[in-house]
Design a protein around this motif. Sequence first.
Motif, PDB file in Angstrom:
ATOM      1  N   HIS A  33       0.816  -1.217   0.000  1.00  0.00           N
ATOM      2  CA  HIS A  33       0.000   0.000   0.000  1.00  0.00           C
ATOM      3  C   HIS A  33       0.850   1.267   0.000  1.00  0.00           C
ATOM      4  O   HIS A  33       0.385   2.321  -0.412  1.00  0.00           O
ATOM      5  N   SER A  34       2.111   1.173   0.467  1.00  0.00           N
ATOM      6  CA  SER A  34       3.025   2.313   0.490  1.00  0.00           C
ATOM      7  C   SER A  34       3.988   2.264  -0.684  1.00  0.00           C
ATOM      8  O   SER A  34       5.144   2.639  -0.579  1.00  0.00           O
ATOM      9  N   SER A  35       3.500   1.767  -1.822  1.00  0.00           N
ATOM     10  CA  SER A  35       4.397   1.587  -2.972  1.00  0.00           C
ATOM     11  C   SER A  35       3.719   1.959  -4.283  1.00  0.00           C
ATOM     12  O   SER A  35       2.506   2.120  -4.358  1.00  0.00           O
ATOM     13  N   MET A  36       4.557   2.042  -5.317  1.00  0.00           N
ATOM     14  CA  MET A  36       4.106   2.124  -6.700  1.00  0.00           C
ATOM     15  C   MET A  36       5.030   1.215  -7.496  1.00  0.00           C
ATOM     16  O   MET A  36       6.192   1.047  -7.158  1.00  0.00           O
ATOM     17  N   TYR A  37       4.471   0.582  -8.522  1.00  0.00           N
ATOM     18  CA  TYR A  37       5.264  -0.395  -9.261  1.00  0.00           C
ATOM     19  C   TYR A  37       4.816  -0.443 -10.719  1.00  0.00           C
ATOM     20  O   TYR A  37       3.761   0.057 -11.082  1.00  0.00           O
ATOM     21  N   ALA A  38       5.669  -1.067 -11.544  1.00  0.00           N
ATOM     22  CA  ALA A  38       5.358  -1.224 -12.962  1.00  0.00           C
ATOM     23  C   ALA A  38       6.012  -2.489 -13.484  1.00  0.00           C
ATOM     24  O   ALA A  38       7.072  -2.906 -13.005  1.00  0.00           O
ATOM     25  N   TYR A  39       5.347  -3.118 -14.460  1.00  0.00           N
ATOM     26  CA  TYR A  39       5.857  -4.315 -15.137  1.00  0.00           C
ATOM     27  C   TYR A  39       6.562  -3.888 -16.413  1.00  0.00           C
ATOM     28  O   TYR A  39       6.056  -3.036 -17.147  1.00  0.00           O
ATOM     29  N   THR A  92       9.944  -8.223 -15.601  1.00  0.00           N
ATOM     30  CA  THR A  92      10.602  -7.488 -14.521  1.00  0.00           C
ATOM     31  C   THR A  92       9.610  -6.509 -13.910  1.00  0.00           C
ATOM     32  O   THR A  92       8.909  -5.803 -14.620  1.00  0.00           O
ATOM     33  N   ILE A  93       9.571  -6.473 -12.589  1.00  0.00           N
ATOM     34  CA  ILE A  93       8.749  -5.500 -11.866  1.00  0.00           C
ATOM     35  C   ILE A  93       9.698  -4.587 -11.107  1.00  0.00           C
ATOM     36  O   ILE A  93      10.583  -5.065 -10.395  1.00  0.00           O
ATOM     37  N   ILE A  94       9.510  -3.294 -11.267  1.00  0.00           N
ATOM     38  CA  ILE A  94      10.279  -2.316 -10.505  1.00  0.00           C
ATOM     39  C   ILE A  94       9.312  -1.623  -9.562  1.00  0.00           C
ATOM     40  O   ILE A  94       8.221  -1.208  -9.957  1.00  0.00           O
ATOM     41  N   ARG A  95       9.727  -1.527  -8.292  1.00  0.00           N
ATOM     42  CA  ARG A  95       8.830  -0.982  -7.270  1.00  0.00           C
ATOM     43  C   ARG A  95       9.562   0.025  -6.385  1.00  0.00           C
ATOM     44  O   ARG A  95      10.674  -0.219  -5.939  1.00  0.00           O
ATOM     45  N   PHE A  96       8.910   1.160  -6.134  1.00  0.00           N
ATOM     46  CA  PHE A  96       9.346   2.130  -5.139  1.00  0.00           C
ATOM     47  C   PHE A  96       8.488   1.903  -3.903  1.00  0.00           C
ATOM     48  O   PHE A  96       7.268   1.805  -4.007  1.00  0.00           O
ATOM     49  N   ARG A  97       9.127   1.851  -2.716  1.00  0.00           N
ATOM     50  CA  ARG A  97       8.371   1.597  -1.483  1.00  0.00           C
ATOM     51  C   ARG A  97       8.881   2.494  -0.367  1.00  0.00           C
ATOM     52  O   ARG A  97      10.078   2.665  -0.187  1.00  0.00           O
TER      53      ARG A  97
END
Length: 177
Positions: free
Chosen positions: A31-37, A108-113
């Motif tokens: 919930h404290s993140s954003m991500y993209a494939y 690949t998934i990149i995520r900021f948390r």
Amino acid sequence: WIDGGVDCARASTLAKSGNYSIRLRDNSGVHSSMYAYFNLQSYVSVSISFSYTTKSMESGEDLILEVSDDDGAQFKALAQWTSGIDFQNGIRYNETVVVPATYISSNTIIRFRNDASANNDQVFIDDIILEGCGSLSCDVGLSCDDQDDCTVNDTYDSNCNCIGDFIDGDMDGVCMN
């Protein structure tokens, strides 16, 4: 980019460019993140650049950049920035992180948390740029003419050596001709 949940929102404040940034707050996992494939399988070198600023982050609270190549079952931290050590509130930072070759895949998934303690502990992320370079016939870790990994300003010759514009493509301060 995909909204991780209730602690991720588009913010009309603290954008570096444009009208919006993405705000991550507190520490509620996804919930404290954003991500993209991303399908990165055709690249030998990938980097992600972005800017961020923080608000009310206490000493020891973190912004974490993570990667997964197994549809999000497991994430590995690519980089971690800690309040009081790596950043101070209210200052804009620009970062570039190389994605290890082992995580460059078709899924690949990149995520900021955000890893903080309360809703008022906030990170504002903006200007994300993902750069990929190369072809599968080239070796990972090639050193280019400007002594950085191949960038969009560089190309490969027939021997798979980098040739290019002799500019500082990765903004590391090194540029040769």
